[in-house]
Design a protein around this motif. Sequence first.
Motif, PDB file in Angstrom:
ATOM      1  N   SER A 144       1.037  -1.283   0.041  1.00 46.83           N
ATOM      2  CA  SER A 144       0.059  -0.027   0.039  1.00 46.83           C
ATOM      3  C   SER A 144       0.979   1.340   0.030  1.00 46.83           C
ATOM      4  CB  SER A 144      -0.827  -0.026   1.374  1.00 46.83           C
ATOM      5  OG  SER A 144      -0.120   0.287   2.353  1.00 46.83           O
ATOM      6  N   CYS A 145       0.486   2.435  -0.591  1.00 43.64           N
ATOM      7  CA  CYS A 145       1.228   3.489  -0.424  1.00 43.64           C
ATOM      8  C   CYS A 145       0.633   4.833   0.288  1.00 43.64           C
ATOM      9  CB  CYS A 145       1.224   3.960  -1.911  1.00 43.64           C
ATOM     10  SG  CYS A 145       2.025   2.833  -3.104  1.00 43.64           S
ATOM     11  N   GLY A 146       1.763   5.493   0.767  1.00 35.04           N
ATOM     12  CA  GLY A 146       1.384   6.470   1.736  1.00 35.04           C
ATOM     13  C   GLY A 146       2.793   7.632   1.708  1.00 35.04           C
ATOM     14  N   PRO A 147       2.569   8.637   2.301  1.00 34.37           N
ATOM     15  CA  PRO A 147       3.744   9.694   2.400  1.00 34.37           C
ATOM     16  C   PRO A 147       4.984   8.774   2.891  1.00 34.37           C
ATOM     17  CG  PRO A 147       1.891  10.519   3.276  1.00 34.37           C
ATOM     18  CD  PRO A 147       1.409   9.231   3.293  1.00 34.37           C
ATOM     19  N   ASP A 148       6.055   9.594   2.265  1.00 37.05           N
ATOM     20  CA  ASP A 148       7.457   8.902   2.832  1.00 37.05           C
ATOM     21  C   ASP A 148       7.878   9.451   3.905  1.00 37.05           C
ATOM     22  OD1 ASP A 148      10.144   8.189   2.560  1.00 37.05           O
ATOM     23  OD2 ASP A 148      10.821   9.355   1.007  1.00 37.05           O
ATOM     24  N   TRP A 149       7.749   8.404   4.980  1.00 38.26           N
ATOM     25  CA  TRP A 149       8.134   8.699   6.358  1.00 38.26           C
ATOM     26  C   TRP A 149       9.763   8.556   6.502  1.00 38.26           C
ATOM     27  CZ3 TRP A 149       4.118  11.122   7.531  1.00 38.26           C
ATOM     28  CH2 TRP A 149       2.913  10.598   7.504  1.00 38.26           C
ATOM     29  N   TYR A 150      10.355   7.573   5.644  1.00 34.78           N
ATOM     30  CA  TYR A 150      11.466   6.975   5.931  1.00 34.78           C
ATOM     31  C   TYR A 150      12.717   7.554   5.450  1.00 34.78           C
ATOM     32  CZ  TYR A 150       7.746   3.701   5.452  1.00 34.78           C
ATOM     33  OH  TYR A 150       6.417   3.076   5.798  1.00 34.78           O
ATOM     34  N   THR A 151      12.784   8.166   4.446  1.00 34.28           N
ATOM     35  CA  THR A 151      14.200   8.743   3.745  1.00 34.28           C
ATOM     36  C   THR A 151      14.484  10.195   4.441  1.00 34.28           C
ATOM     37  OG1 THR A 151      13.279   9.626   1.906  1.00 34.28           O
ATOM     38  CG2 THR A 151      13.738   7.506   1.757  1.00 34.28           C
ATOM     39  N   THR A 152      15.720  10.416   4.218  1.00 35.15           N
ATOM     40  CA  THR A 152      16.211  12.008   4.642  1.00 35.15           C
ATOM     41  C   THR A 152      16.557  12.719   3.557  1.00 35.15           C
ATOM     42  OG1 THR A 152      18.512  10.995   4.970  1.00 35.15           O
ATOM     43  CG2 THR A 152      17.100  11.031   7.024  1.00 35.15           C
ATOM     44  N   ASN A 153      15.963  12.101   2.325  1.00 36.15           N
ATOM     45  CA  ASN A 153      16.377  12.937   0.945  1.00 36.15           C
ATOM     46  C   ASN A 153      15.971  14.358   1.069  1.00 36.15           C
ATOM     47  OD1 ASN A 153      16.638  13.975  -1.619  1.00 36.15           O
ATOM     48  ND2 ASN A 153      16.206  11.706  -2.426  1.00 36.15           N
ATOM     49  N   ASN A 154      16.956  15.384   1.043  1.00 33.00           N
ATOM     50  CA  ASN A 154      16.712  16.722   1.249  1.00 33.00           C
ATOM     51  C   ASN A 154      15.966  17.197  -0.065  1.00 33.00           C
ATOM     52  OD1 ASN A 154      18.057  17.154   3.422  1.00 33.00           O
ATOM     53  ND2 ASN A 154      20.130  17.166   2.684  1.00 33.00           N
ATOM     54  N   LYS A 155      15.901  16.360  -1.063  1.00 33.77           N
ATOM     55  CA  LYS A 155      15.116  16.816  -2.194  1.00 33.77           C
ATOM     56  C   LYS A 155      13.784  16.949  -2.102  1.00 33.77           C
ATOM     57  CE  LYS A 155      14.056  15.323  -6.906  1.00 33.77           C
ATOM     58  NZ  LYS A 155      14.399  14.016  -8.032  1.00 33.77           N
ATOM     59  N   TYR A 156      13.152  16.086  -1.133  1.00 31.85           N
ATOM     60  CA  TYR A 156      11.831  15.789  -0.702  1.00 31.85           C
ATOM     61  C   TYR A 156      11.305  16.653   0.556  1.00 31.85           C
ATOM     62  CZ  TYR A 156      11.812  12.478  -4.710  1.00 31.85           C
ATOM     63  OH  TYR A 156      12.028  11.997  -5.644  1.00 31.85           O
ATOM     64  N   ASN A 157      12.474  16.974   1.219  1.00 31.68           N
ATOM     65  CA  ASN A 157      12.059  17.579   2.593  1.00 31.68           C
ATOM     66  C   ASN A 157      10.928  16.885   3.358  1.00 31.68           C
ATOM     67  OD1 ASN A 157      13.870  20.089   2.388  1.00 31.68           O
ATOM     68  ND2 ASN A 157      12.187  20.685   0.856  1.00 31.68           N
ATOM     69  N   ASN A 158      11.218  15.500   3.620  1.00 30.56           N
ATOM     70  CA  ASN A 158      10.232  14.712   4.104  1.00 30.56           C
ATOM     71  C   ASN A 158      10.149  14.928   5.710  1.00 30.56           C
ATOM     72  OD1 ASN A 158       9.765  13.023   1.733  1.00 30.56           O
ATOM     73  ND2 ASN A 158      11.575  11.990   2.353  1.00 30.56           N
ATOM     74  N   GLU A 159      11.215  15.451   6.396  1.00 34.83           N
ATOM     75  CA  GLU A 159      10.859  15.825   7.882  1.00 34.83           C
ATOM     76  C   GLU A 159      10.088  16.741   8.113  1.00 34.83           C
ATOM     77  OE1 GLU A 159      13.836  15.398   6.306  1.00 34.83           O
ATOM     78  OE2 GLU A 159      15.374  14.029   7.355  1.00 34.83           O
ATOM     79  N   SER A 160      10.230  17.743   7.251  1.00 39.00           N
ATOM     80  CA  SER A 160       9.478  19.000   7.421  1.00 39.00           C
ATOM     81  C   SER A 160       7.927  18.819   7.207  1.00 39.00           C
ATOM     82  CB  SER A 160       9.879  20.141   6.859  1.00 39.00           C
ATOM     83  OG  SER A 160       9.563  19.826   5.205  1.00 39.00           O
TER      84      SER A 160
END
Length: 351
Positions: free
Chosen positions: A192-208
């Motif tokens: 199943s699919c959802g937001p990326d919680w996992y990576t630290t890729n700055n390209k996507y700014n997942n943490e913010s």
Amino acid sequence: MRTNRGMELPEDFWIPVALDTNNITSLSPFLVPQDHLGGTGTFYIMAGFMFFLFTVGTSINVLTIACTIQHKKLRSHLNYILVNLAVANLLVSCVGSFTACCSFATRYFIFGPLACKIEGFMATLGGMVSLWSLAVVAFERWLVICKPLGNFVFKPDHAIACCAFTWVFALIASLPPLFGWSRYIPEGLQCSCGPDWYTTNNKYNNESYVMFLFCFCFAVPFATIIFCYAQLLITLKMAAKAQAESASTQKAEREVTRMVVVMVLGFLVCWMPYASFALWVVNNRGQPFDLRLATIPSCLSKASTVYNPVIYVLLNKQFRSCMMAMVGMGGGEEESSTSQSVTEVSKVGPA
């Protein structure tokens, strides 16, 4: 052909460091069964659970909408919001649960990267509408029973505006991953699919983005629910104390207290695991975790398509009797005694 995408594949999914290999294509959740993440039985159990959520969730929410259309007496301002909740639940069950059921049955996301983004967006949209609708229900109960605005009357137009509000806020929350702020990728067992919680890729700014969702789509609605229901309970207890000799008032106070506790617990069961898991991942980058456990929060949020209607609709005697009449199991004239008693109790509340 998806097999010719080559190096584009890492943009579409995430692989734990422990599983990373030079032949990353062989692990793609869009191409091959993810048997390296769990046993076959685990996938089939999840497929069965998702099939249950799809069939029951779709049935009960369609029945809620059809029942409201057929019975004019159900078209109250509160029920408009419950129908809005049913539409959101229907979106999650028809798109999220059905897609996950098919994918768990084949042990990988068979629909491809584009469908993953669509499913992630639609499921997130429906989930956010559902979440904000729960907050709106609490807000409406607070306005009607506690009367903080005096003689203000909550009308159908206000309910429609509140429903529009839930969709606007849900779009604000679910659209960013489609435009580069985070992204939608396979999660948990990759079915199943959802937001990326996992990576630290700055390209996507997942943490913010995770922090944005936690504050905007969990903390604020949860605070709203807690505040409104706390005020509601205080008002009802004051009313019950003022009418200590009234058995019906005392009964109404007990019934509403139980319903409020169930509503708050339902909200926490639905969203606390997802919010907690996302925050844990963001604050513990590089720490290993079992992807089978990571699937649980997603499943609990999808399960809300079943237990939200049970809490908010089937516990309403008027709704329940109309539904039973539609399926030929009884009359449709029974009214909601709890709602009537609550109205009686609230008369001694703040004016």
